[in-house]
Design an enzyme around this catalytic site. Structure first.
Site, short mmCIF file in Angstrom:
data_model
loop_
_atom_site.label_atom_id
_atom_site.label_comp_id
_atom_site.label_asym_id
_atom_site.label_seq_id
_atom_site.Cartn_x
_atom_site.Cartn_y
_atom_site.Cartn_z
N LYS A 132 3.44 -15.62 3.29
CA LYS A 132 3.33 -16.25 1.91
C LYS A 132 5.14 -16.65 1.11
CE LYS A 132 0.45 -18.33 -1.40
NZ LYS A 132 0.34 -18.96 -1.66
N TYR A 170 0.78 -1.08 -0.47
CA TYR A 170 0.22 -0.12 0.03
C TYR A 170 1.03 1.19 -0.20
CZ TYR A 170 -3.84 -3.07 1.15
OH TYR A 170 -5.08 -3.84 1.06
N ASP A 223 -2.82 -18.33 2.09
CA ASP A 223 -4.64 -18.69 1.19
C ASP A 223 -4.79 -20.00 2.88
OD1 ASP A 223 -1.78 -19.64 1.69
OD2 ASP A 223 -2.24 -20.45 -0.42
N ASP A 243 -5.44 -6.17 5.88
CA ASP A 243 -7.00 -6.07 5.56
C ASP A 243 -7.74 -6.87 5.07
OD1 ASP A 243 -8.60 -3.69 4.41
OD2 ASP A 243 -7.60 -3.40 2.53
N ASP A 246 -11.50 -8.11 7.41
CA ASP A 246 -13.32 -8.42 6.67
C ASP A 246 -13.39 -9.22 6.49
OD1 ASP A 246 -13.01 -5.61 5.47
OD2 ASP A 246 -13.54 -5.53 4.20
#
Ligand code: NAD
Length: 367
Positions: free
Chosen positions: A191, A141, A223, A247, A251
């Site tokens: 990851k 970001y 994942d 992020d 959610d």
């Protein structure tokens, strides 16, 4: 105590949920005898409309000179075609950087009274109590370069994911310290089978974990973590992860415990903390008085606890929210099928009233 807060309602449902959060804060300050000053400023789309800057200087200065910042949400479809530096979200990213808030704490708790409104079976979500610690000032970001280049039809786009050891270490220490105040179980999500940033992340977290041998530490690929979060969410305690993974996973965690509208957050690490619900501006429901303000109200509890060290007051907000939900009052997003629901204003009023009653009881017990 003087509670000096800059309030940034922002866009969409931001002003609606922030109004209820401020109402709760005002009620709480009055009930516990604190002096409260709230200064309201524009950010995001609201600021673009008034000043063509998503983070005007007077907003930033007000934030920097207050004890804490309470934010609603930014963004909306009318800004989608704006260049990235003139989008509402860029104002929020800049604010986080200017405040130096590198650790974003996102608790996702399944209230017993809301076990029935998760998309998952009640026996799966029961007991879920997760703290996601998201790195907030690094990763993709913020990395440079970031650009779209070339002629239409032959364009390419670049984003850069970048982390330094220091950035990883400082957020890891926050997460380990918090794990010590909880169930002492930390999962670091990365990851590392694909990304170098994640390999560095795992190396640093492993090194820091040696200073916290009392905390059980493990590592998961993102994942696999996404899958585990829906198959056995109650197994998680503290989840430490980088900016974009945090992020997304938060959610998902919000949905697991009922609704995106339920989660508050605290962004800490700099001199002034930033508190905001984790949801966005929800343009699909804006202006209808149906948004769930609980995430914004729980952000007030985090503001009281982290920026003003007012533990009793923070607990009063949290227990009042739990009490109102247990009494069956809900907004539309968490309503039981076929049951009525309350508006944003109405549930805000119920929680403010519960705080007034709880504070009065505390006073009576004390006297
Ligand atoms: P969103 O979080 O705004 O909404 C996703 C879904 O959840 C929608 O269906 C919405 O109605 C629902 N929802 C969200 N908050 C709710 C609440 N309090 N009560 C009830 N339902 C709620 O995400 P989006 O639709 O992907 O994004 C909309 C805009 O918000 C975009 O411009 C995006 O960039 C921005 N955004 C801002 C932030 C922020 O300000 N921190 C975070 C995420 C997205």
């Amino acid at each position: 105590m003087l509670i000096k807060v800059t309030v940034l309602p922002g866009d969409g449902i931001g002003p609606e949920v922030t109004k209820q959060a401020v109402r709760v804060l005002e009620g709480l300050a009055a009930a516990f005898g604190h002096e409260l000053t709230c200064t309201q400023k524009d950010i995001g789309g609201a600021a673009l409309k008034s000043s063509k800057d998503p983070l005007p200087n007077d907003t930033l200065q007000a934030c920097l000179s207050s004890g804490a910042v309470l934010l609603g949400a930014v963004g909306g479809p009318s800004f989608d075609s704006f260049p990235s530096h003139l989008r509402p979200e860029s104002g929020l990213l800049r604010l986080r950087r200017e405040l130096g808030v590198f650790a974003n704490l996102r608790p996702a708790t399944c209230y017993p009274s809301l076990e029935d409104c998760s998309p998952l079976r009640a026996d799966i979500v029961k007991g879920t109590d997760i703290l996601i610690v998201r790195e907030l000032l690094g990763g993709i970001y913020y990395g440079e370069p970031r650009l779209i280049q070339g002629p239409t039809g032959d364009r390419s786009a670049t984003d850069t994911m970048r982390y330094t050891e220091k950035e990883i270490e400082r957020v890891a220490r926050v997460a380990f310290e918090l794990a010590r105040s909880r169930r002492r179980n930390l999962v670091s999500v990365d990851k590392a089978n694909v990304l170098d940033c994640s390999r560095l992340w795992r190396d640093v977290v492993t090194r820091i974990s040696q200073d916290y041998v009392d905390v059980k530490t493990s590592h998961m690929y993102v994942d696999s973590a996404a899958m585990a979060l829906v198959s056995h969410p109650a197994d998680f305690d503290v989840v430490l992860t980088e900016n974009m993974f945090g992020d997304i996973l938060s959610d998902q965690a919000a949905s697991v415990v009922g609704s995106l509208g339920m989660l508050g957050s605290a962004s800490v690490g700099g001199p002034v903390g930033l508190y905001e619900p984790i949801h966005g501006s929800a343009p699909d429901i804006a202006g209808q008085n149906i948004a769930n303000p609980v995430g914004a109200i729980l952000s007030v509890a985090m503001l009281l606890r982290h920026s003003f060290k007012l533990k009793r007051e923070a607990s009063c907000v949290e227990s009042s929210v739990a009490g109102v939900l247990a009494a069956g009052y809900r907004t539309r997003d968490v309503a039981k099928h076929g049951h009525g629901c309350l508006s944003t204003e109405e549930i805000g009023g119920k929680i403010a009233e519960a705080i007034r009653v709880a504070a009065a009881c505390t006073e009576n017990v004390a006297s």
